[in-house]
Design a protein around this motif. Sequence first.
Motif, mmCIF file in Angstrom:
data_model
loop_
_atom_site.group_PDB
_atom_site.id
_atom_site.type_symbol
_atom_site.label_atom_id
_atom_site.label_comp_id
_atom_site.label_asym_id
_atom_site.label_seq_id
_atom_site.Cartn_x
_atom_site.Cartn_y
_atom_site.Cartn_z
ATOM 1 N N MET A 1 0.714 -1.085 -0.159
ATOM 2 C CA MET A 1 0.123 0.119 0.075
ATOM 3 C C MET A 1 0.807 1.339 -0.046
ATOM 4 O O MET A 1 1.898 1.209 0.855
ATOM 5 C CB MET A 1 -0.983 -0.019 1.373
ATOM 6 C CG MET A 1 -1.819 1.160 1.540
ATOM 7 S SD MET A 1 -2.807 1.044 2.737
ATOM 8 C CE MET A 1 -3.267 -0.411 3.142
ATOM 9 N N GLY A 2 0.612 2.096 -0.757
ATOM 10 C CA GLY A 2 1.480 3.415 -0.867
ATOM 11 C C GLY A 2 1.131 4.489 0.093
ATOM 12 O O GLY A 2 0.211 4.348 0.933
ATOM 13 N N THR A 3 2.183 5.214 0.350
ATOM 14 C CA THR A 3 2.186 6.179 1.319
ATOM 15 C C THR A 3 1.092 7.183 1.338
ATOM 16 O O THR A 3 0.361 7.409 2.149
ATOM 17 C CB THR A 3 3.443 6.992 1.136
ATOM 18 O OG1 THR A 3 4.301 6.226 1.197
ATOM 19 C CG2 THR A 3 3.498 8.218 2.176
ATOM 20 N N ARG A 4 0.632 7.636 0.125
ATOM 21 C CA ARG A 4 -0.780 8.470 -0.025
ATOM 22 C C ARG A 4 -1.719 7.730 0.255
ATOM 23 O O ARG A 4 -2.895 8.469 0.705
ATOM 24 C CB ARG A 4 -0.690 9.054 -1.500
ATOM 25 C CG ARG A 4 0.123 10.029 -1.623
ATOM 26 C CD ARG A 4 -0.231 11.080 -2.609
ATOM 27 N NE ARG A 4 0.624 12.695 -2.670
ATOM 28 C CZ ARG A 4 0.446 13.149 -3.274
ATOM 29 N NH1 ARG A 4 -0.098 13.314 -4.315
ATOM 30 N NH2 ARG A 4 1.261 14.412 -3.303
ATOM 31 N N ARG A 5 -2.106 6.334 -0.092
ATOM 32 C CA ARG A 5 -3.184 5.550 0.345
ATOM 33 C C ARG A 5 -3.194 5.563 1.894
ATOM 34 O O ARG A 5 -4.230 5.761 2.633
ATOM 35 C CB ARG A 5 -3.141 4.315 -0.102
ATOM 36 C CG ARG A 5 -4.100 3.135 0.413
ATOM 37 C CD ARG A 5 -5.522 3.339 -0.084
ATOM 38 N NE ARG A 5 -5.359 3.083 -1.678
ATOM 39 C CZ ARG A 5 -5.571 1.983 -2.353
ATOM 40 N NH1 ARG A 5 -5.806 0.849 -1.636
ATOM 41 N NH2 ARG A 5 -5.537 2.073 -3.613
ATOM 42 N N LYS A 6 -2.254 5.482 2.657
ATOM 43 C CA LYS A 6 -2.309 5.281 4.243
ATOM 44 C C LYS A 6 -2.431 6.757 4.736
ATOM 45 O O LYS A 6 -3.328 6.787 5.657
ATOM 46 C CB LYS A 6 -0.915 5.021 4.386
ATOM 47 C CG LYS A 6 -0.313 3.520 4.186
ATOM 48 C CD LYS A 6 1.006 3.285 4.676
ATOM 49 C CE LYS A 6 1.467 1.948 4.193
ATOM 50 N NZ LYS A 6 2.796 1.500 4.336
ATOM 51 N N ASN A 45 1.645 5.791 9.668
ATOM 52 C CA ASN A 45 2.822 5.896 9.008
ATOM 53 C C ASN A 45 3.543 7.178 8.783
ATOM 54 O O ASN A 45 3.037 8.407 8.572
ATOM 55 C CB ASN A 45 2.606 5.348 7.573
ATOM 56 C CG ASN A 45 4.030 5.042 6.796
ATOM 57 O OD1 ASN A 45 4.666 6.101 6.606
ATOM 58 N ND2 ASN A 45 4.223 3.993 6.412
ATOM 59 N N LYS A 47 5.681 8.450 6.999
ATOM 60 C CA LYS A 47 5.830 9.124 5.896
ATOM 61 C C LYS A 47 4.514 9.663 5.357
ATOM 62 O O LYS A 47 4.422 10.615 4.553
ATOM 63 C CB LYS A 47 6.397 8.081 4.528
ATOM 64 C CG LYS A 47 7.820 7.635 4.910
ATOM 65 C CD LYS A 47 8.367 6.904 3.984
ATOM 66 C CE LYS A 47 9.585 6.155 4.072
ATOM 67 N NZ LYS A 47 10.215 5.134 3.450
ATOM 68 N N ALA A 48 3.458 8.907 5.807
ATOM 69 C CA ALA A 48 1.936 9.427 5.262
ATOM 70 C C ALA A 48 1.660 10.641 6.166
ATOM 71 O O ALA A 48 0.548 11.329 5.737
ATOM 72 C CB ALA A 48 1.151 8.158 5.549
ATOM 73 N N TYR A 51 1.037 14.283 4.384
ATOM 74 C CA TYR A 51 -0.095 14.196 3.246
ATOM 75 C C TYR A 51 -1.362 14.262 3.937
ATOM 76 O O TYR A 51 -2.326 14.851 3.637
ATOM 77 C CB TYR A 51 0.256 13.229 2.250
ATOM 78 C CG TYR A 51 -0.701 13.640 0.934
ATOM 79 C CD1 TYR A 51 -0.731 14.645 0.097
ATOM 80 C CD2 TYR A 51 -1.821 12.555 0.794
ATOM 81 C CE1 TYR A 51 -1.604 14.749 -0.759
ATOM 82 C CE2 TYR A 51 -2.757 12.895 -0.332
ATOM 83 C CZ TYR A 51 -2.657 13.998 -1.054
ATOM 84 O OH TYR A 51 -3.503 14.144 -2.141
ATOM 85 N N GLU A 111 -8.786 6.105 -5.925
ATOM 86 C CA GLU A 111 -8.489 5.777 -4.553
ATOM 87 C C GLU A 111 -9.560 5.871 -3.431
ATOM 88 O O GLU A 111 -9.607 4.965 -2.454
ATOM 89 C CB GLU A 111 -7.269 7.135 -3.968
ATOM 90 C CG GLU A 111 -6.345 6.796 -4.442
ATOM 91 C CD GLU A 111 -5.225 5.513 -4.217
ATOM 92 O OE1 GLU A 111 -5.013 5.392 -2.823
ATOM 93 O OE2 GLU A 111 -4.894 4.820 -4.940
#
Length: 141
Positions: A1-6, A45, A47-48, A51, A111
Motif C-alpha cells: 500500500m502506497g504512502t498516499r493511500r495510508k 505511518n 511518511k504518510a 500528506y 483511491e
Amino acid sequence: MGTRRKAREAALQFLFQDDFCSKMEQDPADLEERFDHFREMYQVNRKARAYAIELLRNTLINRQDIDDIIRRCATNWRLERIAYCDRNLLRIAVSEILYSDDVPHQVAINEAVEIAKRYGSAESPSFVNGILDAVKKHIPA
C-alpha cells in the motif's frame, strides 16, 4: 500500500473520529495538535503524516464548500443521511479533486473507491464512485 493511500486512510479515520467530538473541539487552527494526539492512539505511518495533514487541512478549511458540492451531486441523498465513513471519504476525495493539483481527478476517485471497499459497506464503493463521478462532471479538469 502506497504512502498516499495510508495518508488518505489516516485522514478518513481522523475525520470519522472527529464526527463524534464536540464541534468546539474541531477548530482547524489546532489541527496538528489534534492529529498528534490521534496518531499517539493509532499508528500512522511516519511518511504518510504530512500528506494526511495536508488533506485534513484542505478538507476542514473548505468543508462548507465541499459539503455543498456533495449535496448538489448526491441527488436523492441528504448529506446528514450518508453513512459517516462514506461522507468523510467523499469529503477527502472532493478536497483532493479541488485542492490537490498533483492528483488527477480519476486517481482521487479510484483511491476513494478502493478505500470504500476496505472501510465501507458492501454498497459503499459503487455509491462513492457514483457521487464522485457526478462531482467530476461539475468541476473543470
